[in-house]
Scaffold this active site. Structure first.
Site, PDB file in Angstrom:
ATOM      1  N   LYS A  57       1.000  -1.146  -0.002  1.00  0.00           N
ATOM      2  CA  LYS A  57       0.045  -0.191   0.024  1.00  0.00           C
ATOM      3  C   LYS A  57       0.814   1.130  -0.122  1.00  0.00           C
ATOM      4  O   LYS A  57       1.995   1.205   0.508  1.00  0.00           O
ATOM      5  CB  LYS A  57      -0.919   0.047   1.309  1.00  0.00           C
ATOM      6  N   GLY A  94     -26.116   1.939   2.308  1.00  0.00           N
ATOM      7  CA  GLY A  94     -25.236   2.473   1.392  1.00  0.00           C
ATOM      8  C   GLY A  94     -25.461   2.117   0.265  1.00  0.00           C
ATOM      9  O   GLY A  94     -25.607   1.000  -0.256  1.00  0.00           O
ATOM     10  N   GLY A 120     -24.215   3.795  -2.930  1.00  0.00           N
ATOM     11  CA  GLY A 120     -23.291   4.265  -3.881  1.00  0.00           C
ATOM     12  C   GLY A 120     -22.798   3.350  -4.863  1.00  0.00           C
ATOM     13  O   GLY A 120     -23.807   2.558  -5.449  1.00  0.00           O
ATOM     14  N   VAL A 159     -21.182   0.537  -5.284  1.00  0.00           N
ATOM     15  CA  VAL A 159     -21.371  -0.885  -5.260  1.00  0.00           C
ATOM     16  C   VAL A 159     -22.852  -0.990  -4.773  1.00  0.00           C
ATOM     17  O   VAL A 159     -23.518  -2.036  -5.346  1.00  0.00           O
ATOM     18  CB  VAL A 159     -20.393  -1.437  -4.149  1.00  0.00           C
TER      19      VAL A 159
HETATM   20  P1  NAD Z   1     -19.472   5.042  -2.307  1.00  0.00           P
HETATM   21  O1  NAD Z   1     -18.775   6.103  -1.962  1.00  0.00           O
HETATM   22  O2  NAD Z   1     -19.573   5.202  -4.012  1.00  0.00           O
HETATM   23  O3  NAD Z   1     -20.729   4.652  -1.796  1.00  0.00           O
HETATM   24  C1  NAD Z   1     -21.048   5.069  -0.314  1.00  0.00           C
HETATM   25  C2  NAD Z   1     -22.374   5.272  -0.107  1.00  0.00           C
HETATM   26  O4  NAD Z   1     -22.793   5.214   1.257  1.00  0.00           O
HETATM   27  C3  NAD Z   1     -22.802   6.661  -0.714  1.00  0.00           C
HETATM   28  O5  NAD Z   1     -23.931   6.673  -1.353  1.00  0.00           O
HETATM   29  C4  NAD Z   1     -22.800   7.587   0.761  1.00  0.00           C
HETATM   30  O6  NAD Z   1     -23.718   8.422   0.636  1.00  0.00           O
HETATM   31  C5  NAD Z   1     -23.720   6.237   1.488  1.00  0.00           C
HETATM   32  N1  NAD Z   1     -23.164   6.669   3.060  1.00  0.00           N
HETATM   33  C6  NAD Z   1     -22.189   7.240   3.590  1.00  0.00           C
HETATM   34  N2  NAD Z   1     -22.632   7.305   4.890  1.00  0.00           N
HETATM   35  C7  NAD Z   1     -23.551   6.762   5.310  1.00  0.00           C
HETATM   36  C8  NAD Z   1     -24.389   6.361   6.243  1.00  0.00           C
HETATM   37  N3  NAD Z   1     -23.968   6.686   7.621  1.00  0.00           N
HETATM   38  N4  NAD Z   1     -25.488   5.789   6.242  1.00  0.00           N
HETATM   39  C9  NAD Z   1     -25.978   5.439   4.966  1.00  0.00           C
HETATM   40  N5  NAD Z   1     -25.335   5.660   3.698  1.00  0.00           N
HETATM   41  C10 NAD Z   1     -24.100   6.106   3.984  1.00  0.00           C
HETATM   42  O7  NAD Z   1     -18.480   3.935  -2.362  1.00  0.00           O
HETATM   43  P2  NAD Z   1     -18.514   2.359  -2.792  1.00  0.00           P
HETATM   44  O8  NAD Z   1     -17.578   2.442  -3.936  1.00  0.00           O
HETATM   45  O9  NAD Z   1     -19.787   2.256  -3.281  1.00  0.00           O
HETATM   46  O10 NAD Z   1     -17.993   1.420  -1.800  1.00  0.00           O
HETATM   47  C11 NAD Z   1     -19.170   1.149  -0.639  1.00  0.00           C
HETATM   48  C12 NAD Z   1     -17.987   0.371   0.213  1.00  0.00           C
HETATM   49  O11 NAD Z   1     -17.492  -0.551  -0.302  1.00  0.00           O
HETATM   50  C13 NAD Z   1     -16.828   1.105   0.836  1.00  0.00           C
HETATM   51  O12 NAD Z   1     -16.544   0.659   2.404  1.00  0.00           O
HETATM   52  C14 NAD Z   1     -15.416   0.734   0.078  1.00  0.00           C
HETATM   53  O13 NAD Z   1     -14.474   0.839   0.694  1.00  0.00           O
HETATM   54  C15 NAD Z   1     -16.026  -0.737  -0.019  1.00  0.00           C
HETATM   55  N6  NAD Z   1     -15.507  -1.404  -1.326  1.00  0.00           N
HETATM   56  C16 NAD Z   1     -15.760  -0.917  -2.455  1.00  0.00           C
HETATM   57  C17 NAD Z   1     -15.068  -1.554  -3.756  1.00  0.00           C
HETATM   58  C18 NAD Z   1     -15.574  -1.122  -5.135  1.00  0.00           C
HETATM   59  O14 NAD Z   1     -15.127  -1.589  -6.072  1.00  0.00           O
HETATM   60  N7  NAD Z   1     -15.891   0.293  -5.325  1.00  0.00           N
HETATM   61  C19 NAD Z   1     -14.227  -2.625  -3.587  1.00  0.00           C
HETATM   62  C20 NAD Z   1     -14.051  -3.149  -2.254  1.00  0.00           C
HETATM   63  C21 NAD Z   1     -14.652  -2.506  -0.993  1.00  0.00           C
END
Ligand code: NAD
Length: 366
Positions: free
Chosen positions: A79, A179, A181, A183
């Site tokens: 990292k 959440g 977002g 994913v």
């Molecule tokens: P993102 O930032 O697109 O989505 C996160 C969502 O969570 C947002 O819509 C935000 O408004 C919402 N959120 C934040 N705080 C909140 C709360 N207290 N209550 C409800 N909703 C809340 O992120 P993402 O890329 O969708 O990733 C989501 C999670 O998965 C993260 O923890 C990330 O580390 C993990 N992750 C993502 C990937 C990937 O491919 N994107 C891979 C591995 C792990």
């Protein structure tokens, strides 16, 4: 002091990158390369102190060793952190100087995006080094990993349903997805396609409205998500949401979602187990993203990516078996799976850590 840290966590190498002219202060930590070159993203963050930055990079790089090992990848863990504010501290010089630092490691460390870094920043890093994944599709990269992560999460869910209920009828169960977002919304889509009852919440009302309108989900309040009567709690937002306050409220029989670091601490993981809730370890479930970018190393191919996501089902099944075999909670069983694989491969003395990544099919330059 630093060597004490490295002894404790078993890191191989820590590199401090400095360039006064462009204001670069970065640390690259290579935790373990027994399985292959160390892959892990670069985080840009305004750390309060250099010690905080060092602690973070040591912790995160070790986490990547475990994640990559459980994912079955021939990659070790590493990292990088750049000390700086992503809102104000970015420049071409900064990222190119960082790219030179990555290049100087000759492929022992391969980087990618993480918090505070986007694909445009990586384009600049890519000008100085080929040891970058998550580059734009126009360069032969893999693009947004989120749909793959959601699909991988579904594979983890299928294995969990099978373990807990003896069937994989997604549509027969209900889900609380926190959440929506990149994913989370994709995961809701996959659940709704299978006819599942889905409760959703997000701090962004537009995202909630989309889940309700497009996928027939039922909206609940931000805090209410812990109280809904759902079979599966799926954290897809922040870490630490399974803790001593929320756990007594959860009615779910399974915890399976994409968020990183879902358990507040190991004691919570033990308590989850005691309550008879099946926890699908987060870093095994959400490995779709890292699997996807790893394929850039040998030439990205979408079909291979989808096949690879399906291995998440088997990784989870293996974790559940180890949990039963050793009588330990699943979070611990996941670590054991990683450690066993590293140990076995280490005994084979494969020269994977020194293998040169090939990065076929990619085009550098604008
Ligand atoms: P993102 O930032 O697109 O989505 C996160 C969502 O969570 C947002 O819509 C935000 O408004 C919402 N959120 C934040 N705080 C909140 C709360 N207290 N209550 C409800 N909703 C809340 O992120 P993402 O890329 O969708 O990733 C989501 C999670 O998965 C993260 O923890 C990330 O580390 C993990 N992750 C993502 C990937 C990937 O491919 N994107 C891979 C591995 C792990």
């Amino acid at each position: 002091m630093i060597f004490e840290h490295l002894d404790t966590y078993g890191h191989e190498q820590v590199v401090f990158c400095h360039n006064k002219d462009v204001g670069l202060k970065a640390i690259i930590a290579i935790h373990n390369t027994v399985l292959g070159p160390a892959l892990g993203g670069t985080r840009m963050w305004p750390y309060a102190s250099e010690q905080d930055a060092l602690n973070d990079v040591l912790r995160l790089s070790r986490g990547m060793t475990y994640k990559n090992a459980v994912a079955g990848l021939n990659l070790g863990g590493g990292k990088a952190v750049i000390i700086g504010d992503p809102a104000t501290g970015k420049s071409e010089g900064l990222f190119r100087a960082f790219g030179q630092c990555v290049e100087s490691l000759g492929g022992r460390y391969i980087t990618a995006e993480d918090v505070g870094i986007d694909v445009n920043d990586m384009e600049l890093v890519y000008r100085e080094t080929q040891f970058v994944t998550g580059v734009h599709q126009v360069h032969g990269g893999s693009g947004d990993p989120s749909p793959f992560t959601a699909y991988g999460t579904m594979q983890g869910l299928l294995a969990s349903l099978n373990r807990k209920f003896g069937n994989e009828d997604v549509g027969n169960y209900s889900y609380a997805v926190q959440g929506l977002g990149h994913v989370g919304i994709e995961f809701v889509k996959l659940l709704s396609e299978r006819g599942a009852k889905v409760f959703v919440t997000d701090i962004n009302p537009d995202r909630v409205a989309r889940a309700v309108d497009e996928y027939g989900a039922e909206a609940v309040g931000l805090d209410e998500i812990y109280d809904v009567d759902a079979d599966v709690y799926s954290p897809c937002a922040l870490g630490g949401t399974v803790n001593e306050t929320t756990l007594p409220r959860l009615k779910a029989r399974i915890i399976c979602g994409a968020a990183n670091n879902q358990l507040a601490n190991n004691a919570t993981g033990d308590e989850v187990e005691k309550r008879g809730i099946l926890y699908a370890p987060d870093y095994a479930v959400n490995a779709g993203g890292v699997m996807n970018i790893s394929l850039e190393i040998d030439g990205y191919n979408r079909e291979r990516a989808m096949r690879m996501m399906r291995t998440i089902y088997h990784n989870l099944t293996r974790i559940f078996e180890i949990s039963e075999r050793d009588g330990v909670p699943t979070y611990m069983a996941a670590d054991r799976l990683a450690e066993e694989r590293i140990e076995t491969m280490g005994k084979l003395k494969l020269p994977l850590g020194r293998a040169q990544p090939r990065f076929q099919g990619r085009v550098r330059g604008a």
